[in-house]
Design an enzyme around this catalytic site. Sequence first.
Site, PDB file in Angstrom:
ATOM      1  N   PRO A 119      23.465 -27.040  15.407  1.00 52.73           N
ATOM      2  CA  PRO A 119      22.029 -26.833  15.251  1.00 52.73           C
ATOM      3  C   PRO A 119      21.538 -27.480  13.969  1.00 52.73           C
ATOM      4  CG  PRO A 119      23.236 -24.777  14.914  1.00 52.73           C
ATOM      5  CD  PRO A 119      24.238 -25.797  15.342  1.00 52.73           C
ATOM      6  N   GLY A 159      21.991 -25.118   7.741  1.00 53.95           N
ATOM      7  CA  GLY A 159      22.960 -24.934   6.654  1.00 53.95           C
ATOM      8  C   GLY A 159      24.393 -25.115   7.097  1.00 53.95           C
ATOM      9  N   LEU A 160      24.593 -25.670   8.290  1.00 52.64           N
ATOM     10  CA  LEU A 160      25.955 -25.851   8.799  1.00 52.64           C
ATOM     11  C   LEU A 160      26.451 -27.290   8.632  1.00 52.64           C
ATOM     12  CD1 LEU A 160      25.797 -23.610  12.024  1.00 52.64           C
ATOM     13  CD2 LEU A 160      26.684 -23.013   9.766  1.00 52.64           C
ATOM     14  N   GLY A 161      25.768 -28.047   7.809  1.00 55.43           N
ATOM     15  CA  GLY A 161      26.296 -29.363   7.440  1.00 55.43           C
ATOM     16  C   GLY A 161      26.006 -30.472   8.428  1.00 55.43           C
ATOM     17  N   SER A 213      23.715 -32.824   8.493  1.00 54.47           N
ATOM     18  CA  SER A 213      23.403 -34.165   7.973  1.00 54.47           C
ATOM     19  C   SER A 213      24.675 -34.890   7.545  1.00 54.47           C
ATOM     20  CB  SER A 213      22.391 -34.082   6.824  1.00 54.47           C
ATOM     21  OG  SER A 213      22.903 -33.341   5.743  1.00 54.47           O
ATOM     22  N   ALA A 214      25.598 -34.175   6.913  1.00 51.94           N
ATOM     23  CA  ALA A 214      26.862 -34.814   6.501  1.00 51.94           C
ATOM     24  C   ALA A 214      27.704 -35.172   7.721  1.00 51.94           C
ATOM     25  CB  ALA A 214      27.642 -33.874   5.575  1.00 51.94           C
ATOM     26  N   ALA A 215      27.731 -34.282   8.702  1.00 48.07           N
ATOM     27  CA  ALA A 215      28.518 -34.546   9.920  1.00 48.07           C
ATOM     28  C   ALA A 215      27.957 -35.766  10.653  1.00 48.07           C
ATOM     29  CB  ALA A 215      28.513 -33.319  10.829  1.00 48.07           C
ATOM     30  N   ASP A 224      29.698 -30.983   1.422  1.00 44.85           N
ATOM     31  CA  ASP A 224      29.487 -31.104   2.873  1.00 44.85           C
ATOM     32  C   ASP A 224      30.146 -32.371   3.433  1.00 44.85           C
ATOM     33  OD1 ASP A 224      27.948 -28.860   2.509  1.00 44.85           O
ATOM     34  OD2 ASP A 224      26.188 -29.617   3.572  1.00 44.85           O
TER      35      ASP A 224
HETATM   36  C1  MEV Z   1      24.955 -26.955   1.287  1.00 41.97           C
HETATM   37  O1  MEV Z   1      25.948 -26.816   2.278  1.00 41.97           O
HETATM   38  C2  MEV Z   1      25.411 -26.291   0.057  1.00 41.97           C
HETATM   39  C3  MEV Z   1      24.511 -26.408  -1.150  1.00 41.97           C
HETATM   40  O2  MEV Z   1      25.287 -25.929  -2.243  1.00 41.97           O
HETATM   41  C4  MEV Z   1      24.050 -27.831  -1.398  1.00 41.97           C
HETATM   42  C5  MEV Z   1      25.157 -28.762  -1.824  1.00 41.97           C
HETATM   43  O3  MEV Z   1      26.237 -28.322  -2.223  1.00 41.97           O
HETATM   44  O4  MEV Z   1      24.918 -29.979  -1.785  1.00 41.97           O
HETATM   45  C6  MEV Z   1      23.286 -25.521  -1.025  1.00 41.97           C
END
Ligand code: MEV
Length: 323
Positions: free
Chosen positions: A104, A108-110, A112-114, A155
């Site tokens: 999703p 906050g589950l990463g 964009s990096a994935a 991430d």
């Molecule tokens: C994001 O997964 C975690 C944060 O600490 C941002 C980051 O580490 O870049 C909020």
Amino acid sequence: SAVAMPEPDPAEHSASFGYGKIILLGEHSVVYGRHAIATPIGLTIQAEVTHQEHGTELVIARWDTDAAYDPIGAGLAEQVTALIAERLGLAGKGMRVDVFPHLPRASGLGASAALAVAIIRAIADRFGLAISDSEVSSLAFECERIVHGTPSGIDNTVATFGRSILFRNPNMASDAAAPEIADIVTPGPIQIVIGLTGVRSLTSHTVGIVRAAWEKNPARYEAIFSQIDELVLAGVGALRRGDLAELGDLMNMNHGLLGALQVSSPELETLVGVARRAGALGAKLTGGGGGGAMIAVTEPGAAESVGSAMRQAGFVTYLTEIR
Ligand code: MEV
């Protein structure tokens, strides 16, 4: 019912996908050079590159649910793809990049990096370029800078390597930043329930909120970051010993301090409360906060009943394992 996720398969590291992740302890303070612990989840983003005569076309598929599309939002995925092509020496080459998000977005589950890791691997694979995992991770870090502004690098590291890690980036501002990364191996799998608030929240936004507050009162915020750092370091021992009660306490305290940083939300508080009342040993928001996702650790075998209470309260859950 809960979605059981496939476990990451280390043998598949060269495939063109990137792992989603959860932060067990230490989000936000990790942006200020403190430690954090993250673990991959079975939800990934996949990418595939096919031949096209001219130009780069990026196609992000809607993947079975509406919640999983356009993982990072307007225009950014195109910018990320263009940067990757340029860095791989392929600027101007014709290619079609198909992205299949199973994560999703803005949770906050990463995602964009994935996404960056998946696209890097797919393009490298298609054009026969040898690229090491650490090169994949560094390039994904550059992509994260487009999306986030000041990412810590945790991430992209987990999205690339797919292992549980203790992470610290002591020199965030430097381009030559070499993060410290140590593997964390637990005596056995530890079940974690992930709860989604259903409220989208961009990590770049909450990171900006914390940054503005830190700028106004650096000493006060540095003190909170250092307190979180102590919890994270205690968490390494708890994980390596398989001490779930201690891990749960540390997660609860970390959640309190994230509340102090003002990155929690009403929905996150509801989910955390439901999980604790259903018997979770610990529960906290994970990732950027402000919405997005939370995690709960339970006694062995109790993840299903805690997850069920969270679903009865109206939230979507996933089960994952730290291993
Ligand atoms: C994001 O997964 C975690 C944060 O600490 C941002 C980051 O580490 O870049 C909020």
